[in-house]
Motif scaffolding. Structure first.
Motif, PDB file in Angstrom:
ATOM      1  N   ARG A  49     -15.899  24.621  22.607  1.00  0.00           N
ATOM      2  CA  ARG A  49     -15.338  23.883  21.657  1.00  0.00           C
ATOM      3  C   ARG A  49     -14.042  23.000  21.887  1.00  0.00           C
ATOM      4  O   ARG A  49     -13.863  22.440  21.282  1.00  0.00           O
ATOM      5  CB  ARG A  49     -14.965  24.938  20.637  1.00  0.00           C
ATOM      6  CG  ARG A  49     -14.825  24.512  18.702  1.00  0.00           C
ATOM      7  CD  ARG A  49     -15.144  24.735  18.099  1.00  0.00           C
ATOM      8  NE  ARG A  49     -16.065  25.796  17.903  1.00  0.00           N
ATOM      9  CZ  ARG A  49     -16.362  26.878  17.669  1.00  0.00           C
ATOM     10  NH1 ARG A  49     -15.412  28.141  18.043  1.00  0.00           N
ATOM     11  NH2 ARG A  49     -17.778  27.556  17.637  1.00  0.00           N
ATOM     12  N   GLN A  50     -12.848  24.194  22.736  1.00  0.00           N
ATOM     13  CA  GLN A  50     -12.036  23.222  22.762  1.00  0.00           C
ATOM     14  C   GLN A  50     -12.103  22.673  23.925  1.00  0.00           C
ATOM     15  O   GLN A  50     -11.262  21.508  23.565  1.00  0.00           O
ATOM     16  CB  GLN A  50     -10.488  24.501  23.531  1.00  0.00           C
ATOM     17  CG  GLN A  50     -10.430  25.323  22.342  1.00  0.00           C
ATOM     18  CD  GLN A  50     -10.218  26.936  23.656  1.00  0.00           C
ATOM     19  OE1 GLN A  50      -9.970  26.767  24.947  1.00  0.00           O
ATOM     20  NE2 GLN A  50      -9.526  28.070  22.991  1.00  0.00           N
ATOM     21  N   ASN A  51     -13.041  22.208  24.751  1.00  0.00           N
ATOM     22  CA  ASN A  51     -12.648  21.376  25.232  1.00  0.00           C
ATOM     23  C   ASN A  51     -13.049  20.387  25.104  1.00  0.00           C
ATOM     24  O   ASN A  51     -12.960  18.752  25.404  1.00  0.00           O
ATOM     25  CB  ASN A  51     -13.675  21.698  26.845  1.00  0.00           C
ATOM     26  CG  ASN A  51     -13.354  22.277  27.812  1.00  0.00           C
ATOM     27  OD1 ASN A  51     -12.487  22.350  27.913  1.00  0.00           O
ATOM     28  ND2 ASN A  51     -14.330  22.940  28.556  1.00  0.00           N
ATOM     29  N   PHE A  52     -14.182  20.233  23.726  1.00  0.00           N
ATOM     30  CA  PHE A  52     -15.049  18.820  23.274  1.00  0.00           C
ATOM     31  C   PHE A  52     -13.767  18.368  22.152  1.00  0.00           C
ATOM     32  O   PHE A  52     -13.543  17.224  22.011  1.00  0.00           O
ATOM     33  CB  PHE A  52     -16.139  19.390  21.990  1.00  0.00           C
ATOM     34  CG  PHE A  52     -16.664  18.568  21.231  1.00  0.00           C
ATOM     35  CD1 PHE A  52     -16.836  17.606  21.137  1.00  0.00           C
ATOM     36  CD2 PHE A  52     -15.915  19.384  19.564  1.00  0.00           C
ATOM     37  CE1 PHE A  52     -17.140  16.760  20.149  1.00  0.00           C
ATOM     38  CE2 PHE A  52     -16.152  18.525  18.819  1.00  0.00           C
ATOM     39  CZ  PHE A  52     -16.659  16.547  18.543  1.00  0.00           C
ATOM     40  N   LEU A  53     -12.717  19.592  21.720  1.00  0.00           N
ATOM     41  CA  LEU A  53     -11.960  18.602  20.729  1.00  0.00           C
ATOM     42  C   LEU A  53     -11.107  17.595  21.760  1.00  0.00           C
ATOM     43  O   LEU A  53     -10.553  16.829  21.248  1.00  0.00           O
ATOM     44  CB  LEU A  53     -11.175  19.867  19.680  1.00  0.00           C
ATOM     45  CG  LEU A  53     -11.564  21.085  19.201  1.00  0.00           C
ATOM     46  CD1 LEU A  53     -11.771  21.801  18.700  1.00  0.00           C
ATOM     47  CD2 LEU A  53     -12.721  19.348  17.829  1.00  0.00           C
ATOM     48  N   GLN A  54     -10.232  18.327  22.952  1.00  0.00           N
ATOM     49  CA  GLN A  54      -9.799  17.718  23.929  1.00  0.00           C
ATOM     50  C   GLN A  54     -10.062  16.609  24.086  1.00  0.00           C
ATOM     51  O   GLN A  54      -9.351  15.894  24.144  1.00  0.00           O
ATOM     52  CB  GLN A  54      -9.558  18.446  24.715  1.00  0.00           C
ATOM     53  CG  GLN A  54      -8.072  18.403  25.504  1.00  0.00           C
ATOM     54  CD  GLN A  54      -8.381  19.309  26.570  1.00  0.00           C
ATOM     55  OE1 GLN A  54      -8.883  19.855  26.440  1.00  0.00           O
ATOM     56  NE2 GLN A  54      -6.745  18.976  27.772  1.00  0.00           N
ATOM     57  N   ARG A  55     -11.247  16.279  24.718  1.00  0.00           N
ATOM     58  CA  ARG A  55     -12.340  15.480  24.877  1.00  0.00           C
ATOM     59  C   ARG A  55     -12.299  14.400  23.827  1.00  0.00           C
ATOM     60  O   ARG A  55     -11.626  12.983  24.033  1.00  0.00           O
ATOM     61  CB  ARG A  55     -13.622  15.551  25.715  1.00  0.00           C
ATOM     62  CG  ARG A  55     -13.702  14.405  25.804  1.00  0.00           C
ATOM     63  CD  ARG A  55     -15.235  14.556  26.631  1.00  0.00           C
ATOM     64  NE  ARG A  55     -16.291  15.794  26.114  1.00  0.00           N
ATOM     65  CZ  ARG A  55     -16.382  16.947  26.555  1.00  0.00           C
ATOM     66  NH1 ARG A  55     -15.693  17.499  27.018  1.00  0.00           N
ATOM     67  NH2 ARG A  55     -17.083  17.548  25.733  1.00  0.00           N
ATOM     68  N   SER A  56     -13.338  14.615  22.822  1.00  0.00           N
ATOM     69  CA  SER A  56     -12.736  13.244  21.712  1.00  0.00           C
ATOM     70  C   SER A  56     -11.539  13.343  20.697  1.00  0.00           C
ATOM     71  O   SER A  56     -12.041  11.999  20.340  1.00  0.00           O
ATOM     72  CB  SER A  56     -14.112  13.990  20.973  1.00  0.00           C
ATOM     73  OG  SER A  56     -13.421  15.391  19.817  1.00  0.00           O
ATOM     74  N   SER A  57     -10.757  13.894  21.374  1.00  0.00           N
ATOM     75  CA  SER A  57      -9.148  13.535  20.660  1.00  0.00           C
ATOM     76  C   SER A  57      -9.433  12.167  20.989  1.00  0.00           C
ATOM     77  O   SER A  57      -8.189  11.417  20.695  1.00  0.00           O
ATOM     78  CB  SER A  57      -8.958  14.404  20.354  1.00  0.00           C
ATOM     79  OG  SER A  57      -8.067  14.673  21.927  1.00  0.00           O
ATOM     80  N   LYS A  58      -9.340  12.054  22.757  1.00  0.00           N
ATOM     81  CA  LYS A  58      -9.187  10.883  23.789  1.00  0.00           C
ATOM     82  C   LYS A  58     -10.321   8.966  23.343  1.00  0.00           C
ATOM     83  O   LYS A  58      -9.663   8.547  24.286  1.00  0.00           O
ATOM     84  CB  LYS A  58      -8.989  11.070  24.550  1.00  0.00           C
ATOM     85  CG  LYS A  58      -7.591  12.884  25.254  1.00  0.00           C
ATOM     86  CD  LYS A  58      -7.133  13.047  26.276  1.00  0.00           C
ATOM     87  CE  LYS A  58      -6.317  14.382  26.120  1.00  0.00           C
ATOM     88  NZ  LYS A  58      -6.172  14.764  27.481  1.00  0.00           N
TER      89      LYS A  58
END
Length: 687
Positions: free
Chosen positions: A590-599
């Protein structure tokens, strides 16, 4: 069937409840109205329906005044949910006369209350349509006045008098005018279109039969137990059987009545509507036109059998549907959907594969439109019978041979199907064990298991779901989640965790030695439960990683039905989680997803547009000013044009945006496993 409105009351009491008619002609017409009366078969049918509901339904409801009040309130709401027909004084008198007696009536084989209420509704409807037609013919609308219309009037009070009722009708006319204007009509054609529609609806009201009143009444009766219990008249059952066969030439959609609207209830995978990407579950069909040239016929308020007859037709012919899209929350411009009638292509229902490359990771995608099974072919041991598990097994072999790094099972828009197949497909990913529990009305429990200890695919796995994923889809997703076998991505699922059986109703006829057919009842008999003990009913399956879609969550789902059975728990099954995806792993993904999707600017634009659409849909009131409607309409059109590519599902950016993000999550899972940051589960290697 004319859905949720109208009733002509108290003839038995000799009391006149007529509203003052707008002119002497209307007053005379109201006084000579022909009252609908139940047939002998309908009286017997309501008695038998009552017995089955009391004795066989999963929900054990005491027959008392509380149940009677529930049925009464549901019937009134179904008939007049907009509170634009009845006055507060009508409701007070009706509740006093019938609020506590409906339960006694249906057990005694009487539909007196239902027909009296419906007859009054019919009277009020005719009066409203005459008024609206006269207004549309003559009035000059001032569309610059700062005025609003409440689109959700369920919590609003009933109009106290005729002046309040007329004020509401005037606002409704403005809203309908503006809707037509921003659907592309000119002012001159709008006036003619509205007058034509009101005339058509008045003609429909004049042609209604006792079966229409009976269907409206029994719908309120059965759905007071749960939303999936329903009664089919002998004619309706014939249409239901045609739908089940899925062989008739048409558009490939199941329809149902909701109030005065015909609603798209299900799109059949492989059908023209499913393939076109232009029609969605929950869309309201308000007009039907034949070919490209003939005028569209207004079908608001039509009985569903008549709407179905207009939509059905020969293969290769065109039908045009005028709809109010579900994505707009019942507001916004009308749309014209053009479909080419065809036979259902069973191959289009079959599971399909594709491959997405995400940061050098090869992710296989298996799209399953429904859980299908050729029962007859299976029973005859045919070598090539269609089944979801056979097709998915073949695809898994192909993807294993292509050395994919992970797999996404796409169950978006999958409304369910064969329970047996959902268990079998689950078994391809787990080393045997329970998959789902079923509890019946008597408290008995059955556990369906995967008896095969082999695992066909043991690598990184995600299951992609949305609000339309229901029933068998939820069973598969819940089992994968409970075993910790994969990550669930998307939206909370529909929440249909109940089982229905179809029962034929008949009455012996001693005079001629035959039975009188009274129709069929579809009765909720059992509930599904996860192997962890919680039901999928009402709550559905919560995703591990949330990714929204354009679907209006407030309008679609089991929890939107006021009579849906509650979420509940039973004892869990004995099973051993594979722990491929633990809570710790979910948090990391989930952390990876949020970080990637924010960019990701495309995905952020997508989220922004969904939030904008949600703000529009959540408005309780809508402006009746031309400029405000224009701005809102243009916003809706821009969003849909940006993301939903009609006539080309392969370019549906709404779905692609989520699918690509899901593939990236599986890629993350594969990468973390390779790097040793996550410990692989105990599953055997693919064979």
């Amino acid at each position: 069937m004319l859905g949720k409105s109208l009733f002509c009351f108290v003839v038995a009491l000799g009391i006149s409840l007529q509203l003052r008619a707008a002119n002497p002609q209307e007053r005379a017409s109201a006084q000579t109205v022909t009252l609908l009366k139940p047939t002998a078969e309908e009286k017997e049918a309501v008695r038998v329906i009552g017995q089955y509901l009391m004795q066989k339904h999963y929900r054990k409801v005491p027959v008392n005044d509380s149940l009677s009040q529930q049925i009464f309130s549901r019937f009134i709401d179904n008939l007049d949910g907009s509170k634009s027909y009845f006055l507060a004084s009508d409701i007070e008198r009706l509740r006093k006369s019938y609020g506590n007696t409906i339960d006694d009536e249906f057990l005694a084989g009487s539909a007196h209350a239902g027909f009296d209420i419906y007859n009054l509704f019919l009277q009020r409807s005719k009066e409203k349509m005459r008024y609206m037609k006269a207004l549309a013919d003559k009035v000059h609308l001032n569309l610059s006045v700062p005025e609003t219309l409440d689109l959700d009037r369920k919590s609003d009070p009933w109009p106290l008098d005729r002046s309040q009722l007329i004020a509401l009708w005037n606002k409704e006319l403005k809203y309908q005018w503006l809707n037509l204007k921003y659907s592309g009509e000119s002012n001159k054609s709008i006036r003619g279109e509205l007058a034509k529609n009101y005339t058509s609806r008045l003609n429909i009201l004049n042609r209604l039969k006792p079966e229409d009143a009976f269907q409206a009444y029994t719908y309120a009766l059965t759905t007071s137990f749960d939303p999936h219990t329903s009664y089919f008249s002998p004619d309706e059952y014939q249409n239901f059987q045609i739908d089940l066969s899925r062989s008739l030439e048409g558009i490939g959609a199941k329809l149902q009545t909701e109030g005065e609207y015909t609603i798209v209830h299900e799109l059949i995978p492989g059908g023209p509507a499913f393939k076109s990407n232009t029609l969605k579950k929950g869309d309201k069909i308000i007009g039907v036109g034949q070919g490209r040239a003939l005028a569209i016929v207004d079908v608001f308020g039509w009985r569903i059998n008549d709407v179905v007859k207009l939509i059905r037709g020969k293969k290769g012919t065109i039908v045009r549907l005028k709809i109010l899209p579900a994505s707009q929350g019942g507001r916004g411009p009308e749309k014209i959907v053009e479909l080419l009638r065809d036979k259902i292509n069973l191959q289009e229902q079959a599971a399909k594969k594709s491959i997405i490359i995400q940061k050098s990771k090869k992710i296989g995608v298996i799209t399953i439109p429904s859980f299908y099974l050729d029962f007859e072919g299976q029973q005859q041991n045919a070598s090539d019978y269609n089944s979801t598990s056979r097709d998915v097994s073949r695809i898994l072999n192909e993807l294993n041979a292509e050395h994919v790094d992970g797999i996404v099972i796409d169950l978006r828009d999958n409304g369910g199907g064969s329970l047996e197949e959902s268990v079998s497909v689950t078994g391809l990913f787990i080393p045997g064990g329970p998959v789902v529990q079923i509890s019946d009305a008597a408290g008995g429990k059955v556990v369906l298991k995967d008896e095969d200890s082999r695992v066909q695919y043991s690598g990184p796995l995600a299951v992609l779901v949305n609000r339309y994923s229901a029933s068998a889809s939820e069973i598969f997703a819940a089992a994968i989640q409970d075993y910790g076998r994969g990550v669930i991505i998307g939206e909370r699922t529909f929440g249909k965790g109940t089982v229905q059986s179809l029962i034929r109703l008949s009455r012996p006829n001693s005079f001629i030695g035959k039975k009188t057919e009274l129709g069929e009842i579809k009765l909720t008999m059992a509930k599904f439960y996860r192997i962890s003990g919680g039901s999928t009913q009402h709550k559905g399956v919560e995703p591990d990683i949330a990714m929204p879609s354009m679907i209006d969550m407030a309008k679609i789902g089991e929890d939107t039905y006021t009579s849906s059975l509650p979420w509940s728990t039973i004892s869990p099954s004995l099973y051993k989680p594979t722990a491929e995806v633990s809570p710790e792993k979910i948090n990391l993904l989930r952390q990876n997803f949020l970080q990637r999707s924010s960019k990701n600017p495309l995905y952020q634009s997508y989220l922004h547009d969904i939030a904008t659409l949600d703000q529009i849909r959540k408005k309780k009131e809508i402006s009746l000013q031309d400029s405000a409607i224009k701005s809102e309409t243009e916003t809706i059109k821009r969003i849909e044009k940006q993301w939903v590519k009609e006539q080309d599902p392969a370019k549906d950016l709404d779905k692609d945006a989520v699918l690509n993000q899901s593939a990236a999550v599986v890629g993350d899972l594969a990468a973390e496993l390779e790097a040793g940051n996550l410990k692989a589960g105990t599953l055997p290697s693919p064979h």
